[in-house]
Design an enzyme around this catalytic site. Structure first.
Site, short mmCIF file in Angstrom:
data_model
loop_
_atom_site.label_atom_id
_atom_site.label_comp_id
_atom_site.label_asym_id
_atom_site.label_seq_id
_atom_site.Cartn_x
_atom_site.Cartn_y
_atom_site.Cartn_z
N ASP A 198 0.83 -1.19 0.00
CA ASP A 198 0.00 0.00 0.00
C ASP A 198 0.87 1.25 0.00
O ASP A 198 1.67 1.47 0.91
CB ASP A 198 -0.90 -0.01 1.25
CG ASP A 198 -1.81 1.19 1.32
OD1 ASP A 198 -2.98 1.07 0.91
OD2 ASP A 198 -1.36 2.26 1.79
N TYR A 201 2.93 9.86 -0.16
CA TYR A 201 4.05 9.21 0.53
C TYR A 201 5.37 9.47 -0.18
O TYR A 201 6.44 9.23 0.39
CB TYR A 201 3.84 7.68 0.60
CG TYR A 201 2.61 7.23 1.35
CD1 TYR A 201 1.83 8.11 2.08
CD2 TYR A 201 2.22 5.89 1.31
CE1 TYR A 201 0.70 7.67 2.76
CE2 TYR A 201 1.10 5.44 1.97
CZ TYR A 201 0.33 6.34 2.69
OH TYR A 201 -0.78 5.89 3.35
N LYS A 235 -2.93 5.87 -4.07
CA LYS A 235 -4.01 6.80 -3.73
C LYS A 235 -3.81 8.17 -4.36
O LYS A 235 -2.67 8.63 -4.53
CB LYS A 235 -4.09 6.96 -2.21
CG LYS A 235 -4.12 5.65 -1.43
CD LYS A 235 -4.21 5.89 0.06
CE LYS A 235 -3.85 4.63 0.84
NZ LYS A 235 -2.40 4.37 0.85
N HIS A 240 -7.66 9.51 -1.58
CA HIS A 240 -7.01 9.44 -0.27
C HIS A 240 -7.81 10.17 0.81
O HIS A 240 -7.91 9.71 1.95
CB HIS A 240 -5.60 10.03 -0.37
CG HIS A 240 -4.67 9.52 0.68
ND1 HIS A 240 -3.31 9.49 0.50
CD2 HIS A 240 -4.88 9.02 1.92
CE1 HIS A 240 -2.73 8.99 1.59
NE2 HIS A 240 -3.67 8.70 2.46
#
Length: 283
Positions: free
Chosen positions: A66, A71, A100, A132
């Site tokens: 994930d 990120y 996401k 997200h």
């Protein structure tokens, strides 16, 4: 009172370090099978850190990973998987990859952002792609543009699913209000909702809504951001089961058929977090 029941232990081939028993899966409304255990990659920064974590995860039997645009590690995750899958005899079809849509791309920028994630991951398709957050970066929660942007984003994801670039689409951090609005207007019912979930945040209303609508419910922050690992009840069960507090908390979720995404850069912790399918908690 029994708090822990032992199940047959997963057999491990010490020479390959590969877990010899598959992680249980849950069925999405697309028919795809998603492993209940996935590696969360939030805060995994740097190519070598990501490579080490993905290597440890694959060795421990993880087949789901994930990530997210925010990120800033999609490219590193993609490279690590491409490099390491042959080591474990795996093909692209053997791993389940989630990413996401970042809040800054909510609305008109959604399609370009999703395609950018595909490019960063260096994939032909993403198994699951989520919005997200329900809000748009830079806007107040009450801003009328938020409820206007969400369906624009969803429409873009629906188009990319039709094209086969996104195999399944869903949402993250949606409240019951957000999810009901989406369900009222969408053409494609979301496959999954990912939210924070643990014994102190049981999300009863959201889980009930997901069950009614055939939306898979998935947890993040299963350890209560680490705080629950020192909770007296968790520690008591942990001692009785001879398991770590993290294993108890993760087991609490997967025993309810709720997927978990423990995150760590420590190979040993990644391995122990995967050892949650050979024991059972009592009711």
């Amino acid at each position: 009172m029994h708090v822990c029941l032992s199940l047959p232990r997963t057999r491990v081939d010490r020479s390959s370090r590969l877990v010899m028993g598959p992680v249980p899966c849950v069925s999405l409304n697309t028919g795809a099978q998603m492993p209940l255990l996935g590696l969360g990659t939030y805060k995994l920064v740097g190519a070598q850190t990501v490579l080490q974590a993905v290597d440890a995860a694959l060795a421990a039997g993880y087949r789901s990973f994930d990530t997210a645009a925010v990120y800033r590690n999609e490219a590193d995750v993609g490279r690590a998987l491409k490099e390491l899958m042959p080591k474990y005899g795996l093909s692209r079809e053997d791993v389940f990859i989630t990413s996401k849509l970042g809040p800054k791309d909510q609305g008109a920028g959604a399609m370009a952002a999703a395609l950018h994630s595909l490019s960063e991951l260096d994939l032909d398709w993403i198994d699951l792609y989520l919005i997200h957050w329900p809000g748009t970066q830079g806007l107040e929660v009450s801003d009328h543009r938020n409820p206007e942007n969400r369906p624009v984003s969803w429409s873009a994801l629906e188009q990319l699913q039709i094209q086969g670039k996104l195999k399944a689409i869903g949402v993250s951090n949606y409240t019951p209000h957000h999810l009901r609005a989406l369900l009222r207007d969408c053409t494609v019912v979301p496959a999954l909702l990912q939210v924070e979930f643990h014994p102190r945040l049981p999300q009863v209303q959201l889980r009930s809504l997901c069950a009614e609508e055939g939306v898979v419910f998935q947890a993040y922050s299963s350890l209560g951001r680490g705080e629950l690992c020192s909770d007296p009840v968790v520690l008591q069960v942990s001692e009785a089961c001879e398991r770590t507090p993290a294993q108890v908390l993760l087991r609490w979720a997967v025993q309810q058929d709720i997927g978990v995404l423990p995150k760590s850069s420590c190979p040993e912790r990644i391995r122990t977090n995967a050892s949650i399918f050979d024991f059972s908690l009592s009711s």
